[in-house]
Structures are given as structure tokens and as C-alpha cells.
Design a protein around this motif. Structure first.
Motif, PDB file in Angstrom:
ATOM      1  N   LEU A  24       0.815  -1.215   0.000  1.00 27.81           N
ATOM      2  CA  LEU A  24       0.000   0.000   0.000  1.00 27.81           C
ATOM      3  C   LEU A  24       0.848   1.266   0.000  1.00 27.81           C
ATOM      4  O   LEU A  24       0.393   2.314  -0.454  1.00 27.81           O
ATOM      5  CB  LEU A  24      -0.942  -0.003   1.203  1.00 27.81           C
ATOM      6  N   LYS A  25       2.071   1.195   0.494  1.00 25.05           N
ATOM      7  CA  LYS A  25       2.931   2.385   0.559  1.00 25.05           C
ATOM      8  C   LYS A  25       3.618   2.695  -0.759  1.00 25.05           C
ATOM      9  O   LYS A  25       3.888   3.856  -1.053  1.00 25.05           O
ATOM     10  CB  LYS A  25       3.984   2.217   1.655  1.00 25.05           C
ATOM     11  N   THR A  26       3.932   1.673  -1.562  1.00 26.63           N
ATOM     12  CA  THR A  26       4.755   1.915  -2.747  1.00 26.63           C
ATOM     13  C   THR A  26       4.074   1.616  -4.077  1.00 26.63           C
ATOM     14  O   THR A  26       4.536   2.093  -5.107  1.00 26.63           O
ATOM     15  CB  THR A  26       6.057   1.093  -2.666  1.00 26.63           C
ATOM     16  N   ASP A  27       3.012   0.836  -4.083  1.00 27.90           N
ATOM     17  CA  ASP A  27       2.340   0.500  -5.342  1.00 27.90           C
ATOM     18  C   ASP A  27       1.441   1.647  -5.804  1.00 27.90           C
ATOM     19  O   ASP A  27       1.082   2.524  -5.018  1.00 27.90           O
ATOM     20  CB  ASP A  27       1.488  -0.762  -5.172  1.00 27.90           C
ATOM     21  N   THR A  28       1.072   1.628  -7.073  1.00 29.54           N
ATOM     22  CA  THR A  28       0.115   2.594  -7.608  1.00 29.54           C
ATOM     23  C   THR A  28      -1.281   2.140  -7.210  1.00 29.54           C
ATOM     24  O   THR A  28      -1.759   1.093  -7.654  1.00 29.54           O
ATOM     25  CB  THR A  28       0.222   2.690  -9.145  1.00 29.54           C
ATOM     26  N   ILE A  29      -1.929   2.933  -6.354  1.00 32.52           N
ATOM     27  CA  ILE A  29      -3.267   2.612  -5.861  1.00 32.52           C
ATOM     28  C   ILE A  29      -4.240   3.592  -6.511  1.00 32.52           C
ATOM     29  O   ILE A  29      -4.038   4.802  -6.471  1.00 32.52           O
ATOM     30  CB  ILE A  29      -3.336   2.713  -4.320  1.00 32.52           C
ATOM     31  N   LYS A  30      -5.295   3.044  -7.116  1.00 37.22           N
ATOM     32  CA  LYS A  30      -6.258   3.875  -7.844  1.00 37.22           C
ATOM     33  C   LYS A  30      -7.658   3.698  -7.276  1.00 37.22           C
ATOM     34  O   LYS A  30      -7.944   2.722  -6.578  1.00 37.22           O
ATOM     35  CB  LYS A  30      -6.241   3.523  -9.332  1.00 37.22           C
ATOM     36  N   ILE A  31      -8.515   4.656  -7.634  1.00 37.20           N
ATOM     37  CA  ILE A  31      -9.926   4.599  -7.257  1.00 37.20           C
ATOM     38  C   ILE A  31     -10.748   4.826  -8.522  1.00 37.20           C
ATOM     39  O   ILE A  31     -10.521   5.772  -9.272  1.00 37.20           O
ATOM     40  CB  ILE A  31     -10.271   5.619  -6.158  1.00 37.20           C
ATOM     41  N   ALA A  32     -11.669   3.907  -8.773  1.00 39.11           N
ATOM     42  CA  ALA A  32     -12.542   3.981  -9.942  1.00 39.11           C
ATOM     43  C   ALA A  32     -13.988   4.081  -9.476  1.00 39.11           C
ATOM     44  O   ALA A  32     -14.373   3.485  -8.461  1.00 39.11           O
ATOM     45  CB  ALA A  32     -12.363   2.747 -10.823  1.00 39.11           C
ATOM     46  N   LEU A  33     -14.789   4.816 -10.202  1.00 37.22           N
ATOM     47  CA  LEU A  33     -16.200   4.993  -9.876  1.00 37.22           C
ATOM     48  C   LEU A  33     -17.053   3.973 -10.619  1.00 37.22           C
ATOM     49  O   LEU A  33     -16.767   3.652 -11.781  1.00 37.22           O
ATOM     50  CB  LEU A  33     -16.655   6.409 -10.234  1.00 37.22           C
ATOM     51  N   GLY A  63     -10.657   3.754 -15.404  1.00 40.48           N
ATOM     52  CA  GLY A  63      -9.603   3.353 -14.487  1.00 40.48           C
ATOM     53  C   GLY A  63      -9.498   4.254 -13.278  1.00 40.48           C
ATOM     54  O   GLY A  63      -8.924   3.890 -12.263  1.00 40.48           O
ATOM     55  N   GLY A  64     -10.059   5.463 -13.381  1.00 38.60           N
ATOM     56  CA  GLY A  64     -10.134   6.359 -12.239  1.00 38.60           C
ATOM     57  C   GLY A  64      -8.880   7.154 -11.949  1.00 38.60           C
ATOM     58  O   GLY A  64      -8.006   7.294 -12.797  1.00 38.60           O
ATOM     59  N   ASN A  65      -8.800   7.663 -10.732  1.00 34.78           N
ATOM     60  CA  ASN A  65      -7.699   8.517 -10.277  1.00 34.78           C
ATOM     61  C   ASN A  65      -6.678   7.719  -9.477  1.00 34.78           C
ATOM     62  O   ASN A  65      -7.031   6.787  -8.768  1.00 34.78           O
ATOM     63  CB  ASN A  65      -8.220   9.632  -9.361  1.00 34.78           C
ATOM     64  N   THR A  66      -5.425   8.164  -9.573  1.00 32.97           N
ATOM     65  CA  THR A  66      -4.382   7.619  -8.708  1.00 32.97           C
ATOM     66  C   THR A  66      -4.471   8.317  -7.355  1.00 32.97           C
ATOM     67  O   THR A  66      -4.597   9.542  -7.292  1.00 32.97           O
ATOM     68  CB  THR A  66      -2.992   7.835  -9.332  1.00 32.97           C
ATOM     69  N   LEU A  67      -4.426   7.532  -6.295  1.00 29.34           N
ATOM     70  CA  LEU A  67      -4.526   8.078  -4.945  1.00 29.34           C
ATOM     71  C   LEU A  67      -3.143   8.369  -4.360  1.00 29.34           C
ATOM     72  O   LEU A  67      -2.181   7.659  -4.643  1.00 29.34           O
ATOM     73  CB  LEU A  67      -5.246   7.096  -4.019  1.00 29.34           C
ATOM     74  N   TYR A 102      -8.116  -0.146  -5.879  1.00 24.99           N
ATOM     75  CA  TYR A 102      -7.343  -1.296  -6.346  1.00 24.99           C
ATOM     76  C   TYR A 102      -5.898  -0.903  -6.622  1.00 24.99           C
ATOM     77  O   TYR A 102      -5.572   0.280  -6.752  1.00 24.99           O
ATOM     78  CB  TYR A 102      -7.984  -1.895  -7.606  1.00 24.99           C
ATOM     79  N   LYS A 103      -5.036  -1.925  -6.691  1.00 21.94           N
ATOM     80  CA  LYS A 103      -3.647  -1.726  -7.101  1.00 21.94           C
ATOM     81  C   LYS A 103      -3.613  -1.794  -8.622  1.00 21.94           C
ATOM     82  O   LYS A 103      -4.033  -2.785  -9.209  1.00 21.94           O
ATOM     83  CB  LYS A 103      -2.747  -2.815  -6.526  1.00 21.94           C
ATOM     84  N   SER A 104      -3.102  -0.752  -9.257  1.00 22.27           N
ATOM     85  CA  SER A 104      -3.036  -0.748 -10.717  1.00 22.27           C
ATOM     86  C   SER A 104      -1.690  -1.283 -11.189  1.00 22.27           C
ATOM     87  O   SER A 104      -0.632  -0.787 -10.799  1.00 22.27           O
ATOM     88  CB  SER A 104      -3.231   0.669 -11.259  1.00 22.27           C
ATOM     89  N   THR A 105      -1.764  -2.306 -12.035  1.00 20.24           N
ATOM     90  CA  THR A 105      -0.561  -2.827 -12.687  1.00 20.24           C
ATOM     91  C   THR A 105      -0.510  -2.359 -14.141  1.00 20.24           C
ATOM     92  O   THR A 105       0.447  -2.642 -14.841  1.00 20.24           O
ATOM     93  CB  THR A 105      -0.551  -4.365 -12.677  1.00 20.24           C
TER      94      THR A 105
END
Length: 143
Positions: A24-33, A63-67, A102-105
């Protein structure tokens, strides 16, 4: 704040290395509606390609926004806290019932789900800002 924490996320956090890990600290975490037509399945939804009915609207990108994520240790409440800066879509026309974190890959079929937030009703923006304000206690609290 999270209404559903997907079981696959819980299993990953317990150390299952046979599936995609999430940091959660280093991965790209996104939020999608998502619209009201999406029903989260805590047991079988594990990757972003399981999410159906993502919103389509002006000012919203699939895909939403990066948090901007923070994690912390709360010694007062004796819990670990996963949180993020509030996020928004400006000048947007959107109708959403919930959000999936979610974690975006970069590939939906390998992007693991973390949690689902139900807004409780459809939230609408009409050529305005669609904003998500996370609870002061964080998105997920582990105790």
C-alpha cells in the motif's frame, strides 16, 4: 469507510506469495467509480477485470484517479490505518453509486482489488466537481 474489503486482498496481506502482492505504501493505488449496477462480490472478485459498470462521463477517465496514499500506526485506537488524500474529478458530469480501490498494474486482469465504498445513493455532478472525501479515521482500519 470501506464497506467491503475483498477477501483476496485480506489473503494477500496475510502473506500469500502465490498471488500478486500489494504494498500500500509503494504501489500505484487507484480509485474507480462504478454505477448502481455493480454488485461487489467479496468472495469471487479479485482483479479489476471483475468490476463491471464503471461510470462513463465527461471529465472521467476509465480506471479512475491515482490516490496519494498514507499508512500509519494508530497507538490510541491500536490499529493500522490505510488512508489517502481526498480526490476529485473537476468539470465532470458523472453519476456514481460507489468506488472501487485497487492496485493498478496497468492491466485489469492483474490489478488486484482492495475495497469497495458504497455511497448509499447515486451521487451526481453536472459540469461540476465530483469529490470523494475519505473519513477522518481512514479508508481501512486494521485492529
Amino acid at each position: 469507510m470501506a464497506d467491503v474489503i475483498y477477501n483476496a486482498f485480506k489473503y494477500r496481506q496475510l502473506g500469500d506469495t502465490s498471488i500478486t502482492p500489494i504494498n500500500l505504501k509503494t504501489d500505484t493505488i487507484k480509485i474507480a467509480l462504478v454505477t448502481s449496477s455493480y454488485t461487489p462480490n467479496i468472495d469471487s472478485h479479485d482483479f479489476f477485470d471483475d468490476v463491471t459498470n464503471e461510470v462513463v462521463g465527461t471529465g472521467y477517465t476509465a480506471g479512475g484517479n491515482t490516490l496519494t496514499v498514507t499508512t500509519s500506526q494508530d497507538n490510541t485506537d491500536n490499529e493500522g490505518v490505510f488512508d489517502a488524500a481526498d480526490t476529485s474529478w473537476s468539470t465532470s458530469t458523472i453519476t456514481a453509486r460507489g468506488a472501487v480501490i485497487y492496485k493498478s498494474t496497468g492491466t485489469a486482469s492483474t490489478s488486484p482489488l482492495i475495497c469497495y465504498i458504497d455511497f448509499g445513493l447515486n451521487v451526481v455532478s453536472l459540469a461540476g466537481t465530483f469529490a470523494i472525501t475519505f473519513a477522518a479515521e481512514g479508508i481501512i482500519n486494521l485492529n
